[in-house]
Motif scaffolding. Structure first.
Motif, PDB file in Angstrom:
ATOM      1  N   ASP A 229       2.617  38.330  17.647  1.00  0.00           N
ATOM      2  CA  ASP A 229       3.373  38.457  16.394  1.00  0.00           C
ATOM      3  C   ASP A 229       2.457  38.284  15.184  1.00  0.00           C
ATOM      4  N   PHE A 230       1.353  39.025  15.169  1.00  0.00           N
ATOM      5  CA  PHE A 230       0.359  38.905  14.099  1.00  0.00           C
ATOM      6  C   PHE A 230       0.483  40.084  13.141  1.00  0.00           C
ATOM      7  N   ARG A 231       0.877  39.795  11.916  1.00  0.00           N
ATOM      8  CA  ARG A 231       0.901  40.790  10.835  1.00  0.00           C
ATOM      9  C   ARG A 231      -0.055  40.296   9.760  1.00  0.00           C
ATOM     10  N   GLY A 232      -1.198  40.955   9.650  1.00  0.00           N
ATOM     11  CA  GLY A 232      -2.295  40.414   8.857  1.00  0.00           C
ATOM     12  C   GLY A 232      -2.376  40.905   7.432  1.00  0.00           C
ATOM     13  N   THR A 233      -3.606  40.912   6.910  1.00  0.00           N
ATOM     14  CA  THR A 233      -3.851  41.155   5.488  1.00  0.00           C
ATOM     15  C   THR A 233      -3.446  42.558   5.045  1.00  0.00           C
ATOM     16  N   LEU A 234      -3.634  43.555   5.895  1.00  0.00           N
ATOM     17  CA  LEU A 234      -3.304  44.925   5.510  1.00  0.00           C
ATOM     18  C   LEU A 234      -1.788  45.119   5.467  1.00  0.00           C
ATOM     19  N   TYR A 235      -1.098  44.493   6.391  1.00  0.00           N
ATOM     20  CA  TYR A 235       0.364  44.518   6.357  1.00  0.00           C
ATOM     21  C   TYR A 235       0.879  43.915   5.051  1.00  0.00           C
ATOM     22  N   SER A 236       0.233  42.849   4.599  1.00  0.00           N
ATOM     23  CA  SER A 236       0.660  42.178   3.371  1.00  0.00           C
ATOM     24  C   SER A 236       0.513  43.061   2.143  1.00  0.00           C
ATOM     25  N   LYS A 237      -0.368  44.057   2.228  1.00  0.00           N
ATOM     26  CA  LYS A 237      -0.566  44.952   1.086  1.00  0.00           C
ATOM     27  C   LYS A 237       0.502  46.043   0.995  1.00  0.00           C
ATOM     28  N   VAL A 238       1.178  46.296   2.114  1.00  0.00           N
ATOM     29  CA  VAL A 238       2.149  47.398   2.110  1.00  0.00           C
ATOM     30  C   VAL A 238       3.575  46.954   2.436  1.00  0.00           C
ATOM     31  N   LYS A 240       5.675  46.867   5.376  1.00  0.00           N
ATOM     32  CA  LYS A 240       6.530  47.861   6.041  1.00  0.00           C
ATOM     33  C   LYS A 240       7.055  47.234   7.329  1.00  0.00           C
ATOM     34  N   ASP A 241       8.337  46.877   7.313  1.00  0.00           N
ATOM     35  CA  ASP A 241       8.897  46.012   8.341  1.00  0.00           C
ATOM     36  C   ASP A 241       8.929  46.611   9.737  1.00  0.00           C
ATOM     37  N   ASP A 242       8.912  47.945   9.848  1.00  0.00           N
ATOM     38  CA  ASP A 242       9.056  48.538  11.170  1.00  0.00           C
ATOM     39  C   ASP A 242       7.725  48.719  11.897  1.00  0.00           C
ATOM     40  N   LEU A 243       6.619  48.234  11.315  1.00  0.00           N
ATOM     41  CA  LEU A 243       5.330  48.306  12.008  1.00  0.00           C
ATOM     42  C   LEU A 243       5.270  47.217  13.076  1.00  0.00           C
ATOM     43  N   PRO A 244       4.982  47.571  14.330  1.00  0.00           N
ATOM     44  CA  PRO A 244       4.902  46.552  15.383  1.00  0.00           C
ATOM     45  C   PRO A 244       3.706  45.630  15.161  1.00  0.00           C
ATOM     46  N   PRO A 245       3.861  44.337  15.411  1.00  0.00           N
ATOM     47  CA  PRO A 245       2.769  43.377  15.165  1.00  0.00           C
ATOM     48  C   PRO A 245       1.638  43.502  16.174  1.00  0.00           C
ATOM     49  N   ASP A 246       0.513  42.881  15.837  1.00  0.00           N
ATOM     50  CA  ASP A 246      -0.649  42.826  16.724  1.00  0.00           C
ATOM     51  C   ASP A 246      -0.548  41.646  17.677  1.00  0.00           C
ATOM     52  N   LYS A 247      -1.381  41.723  18.708  1.00  0.00           N
ATOM     53  CA  LYS A 247      -1.581  40.594  19.621  1.00  0.00           C
ATOM     54  C   LYS A 247      -2.963  39.995  19.363  1.00  0.00           C
ATOM     55  N   ILE A 248      -3.086  38.691  19.561  1.00  0.00           N
ATOM     56  CA  ILE A 248      -4.383  38.017  19.482  1.00  0.00           C
ATOM     57  C   ILE A 248      -4.731  37.482  20.868  1.00  0.00           C
ATOM     58  N   HIS A 249      -5.947  37.801  21.308  1.00  0.00           N
ATOM     59  CA  HIS A 249      -6.441  37.313  22.600  1.00  0.00           C
ATOM     60  C   HIS A 249      -7.651  36.401  22.383  1.00  0.00           C
ATOM     61  N   ILE A 250      -7.850  35.498  23.315  1.00  0.00           N
ATOM     62  CA  ILE A 250      -9.061  34.674  23.308  1.00  0.00           C
ATOM     63  C   ILE A 250      -9.693  34.713  24.703  1.00  0.00           C
TER      64      ILE A 250
END
Length: 373
Positions: A229-238, A240-250
């Motif tokens: 459920d990662f919506r980062g800096t580029l999402y914050s600039k636009v 757009k709610d229907d963009l699926p979030p990213d995953k973070i792996h370690i």
């Protein structure tokens, strides 16, 4: 007469909306920090006759009103959808690419010669210290096939080569290996400007190649998903709610033990990851607790006497867990916040290896790299 009546009703309706918004704005709680945009919001400015005459006061009032406008995120989402409906391919400096990729525009650099001068001057002031530079291209360079047809990409590769040729020390190229890995795993997040852990792993392999180290294979790690459920800096600039979030792996390896010393805040912990950020908007700060002036990390499972200083921006935060498998101690300096002499620090700590790691998105305007000394 009917037209006049309709006009009066419409005028009253608009006036009512303005009044409601004004009242809501006055009585609503004003947030100091925007989780969504990961920044502090503007405070209401202090009035002075001088600032009014110079126009600064009105500008700051406008910034305050924009930052605290009611339902701001809702209206930003509506504006983005409207722009896309009208055929725009770029909103607020961000292109909408295929496969739900947001790709930030790259501005042609103006300070390349100054950066070269600063880095060479820093290197020339050192004695018996091996220095390497790693300049990381941004997502728009690696994901060009996902860009809209008429997008302007700039030429990051040319700038990296210009800097590399002019330096008195070696640049570690990660361009080709990032492109190759990107065919198998995303090396950049779709909605954030950082590279993924897969991208950081590729850069780690290239570092090991340059330093004659044997990199750990991916099979030696347990790769874990820590959030989807990662919506980062580029999402914050636009917004757009229907963009699926990213995953973070370690990438984890059993049996590792660390002492992580956040020197200026005088906090010591035993983990490279801060779980609290996984419940916040700024989830990339999960790696090494965001940015700090100085961090010292000791690998308690290695006693080889090897130490490395990393001078960096936030990209380095997710490569550090890989590099720690080869060093007893890693020192991390972010020169945006560390104001002392790094040359003096190296002498005092007797560190003989330095990695300068920056991404190309902000290097031209980064006050940190321009202040390295």
């Amino acid at each position: 007469m009917k037209n006049n009546l309709y006009f009066k009703i419409f005028a009253c309706f608009l006036a009512g909306i303005v009044l409601i918004f004004s009242l809501f704005f006055l009585i609503s709680k004003k947030e100091r920090f925007s989780e969504n945009e990961n920044r502090y919001l503007a405070n209401f400015p202090t009035f002075s006759l001088e600032s009014l005459i110079q126009g600064e006061y009105i500008e700051k009032v406008e910034d305050y009103l924009q930052d605290h406008f009611p339902f701001r995120n809702l209206f930003m989402n509506m504006k983005t959808n409207t722009d896309l409906f009208l055929g725009k391919e770029e909103v607020n400096g961000v292109y909408f690419g295929s496969e739900d990729y947001l790709l930030e525009k790259y501005n042609e650099p103006k300070n390349t010669n100054r950066i070269i001068q600063v880095l060479n001057s820093f290197y020339q002031g050192l004695e018996n210290v091996e220095v390497n530079l790693m300049l990381v291209p941004t997502s728009i360079a690696i994901n060009q096939e996902r860009l809209p047809k008429n997008a302007i990409t700039g030429n990051q590769k040319e700038t990296i080569e210009q800097i590399s040729k002019a330096l008195d020390f070696a640049n570690i190229s990660v361009w080709d290996s990032l492109q190759e890995e990107n065919k198998k795993h995303p090396v950049f997040y779709r909605l954030d400007h950082h590279w993924t852990s897969y991208g950081a792993y590729v850069a780690y392999r290239e570092y090991c190649k340059e330093k004659n180290l044997l990199p750990l294979a991916t099979t030696e790690f347990s790769i874990q998903e820590v959030t989807d459920d990662f919506r980062g800096t580029l999402y914050s600039k636009v917004i757009k709610d229907d963009l699926p979030p990213d995953k973070i792996h370690i990438f984890l390896k059993d049996g590792m033990e660390y002492e992580v010393n956040y020197v200026l805040s005088k906090r010591i912990t035993n983990t490279l990851y801060e779980e609290k950020y996984l419940t916040k908007k700024d989830k990339y700060s999960y790696f090494l607790d965001n940015n700090h002036p100085l961090i010292q990390i000791t690998n308690q499972k290695i006693q080889n006497g090897k130490e490395l200083l990393i001078i960096k921006d936030s990209y380095a935060n997710s490569i550090v867990p890989f590099l720690l498998h080869h060093y007893e101690k890693i020192h991390i300096i972010d020169p945006r916040f560390y104001k002392l002499s790094i040359q003096d620090y190296l002498k005092e700590e007797k560190v003989k290896e330095v990695l300068i790691l920056y991404h190309m998105g902000t290097i031209d305007e980064d006050l940190g790299i321009l202040s390295i000394h």
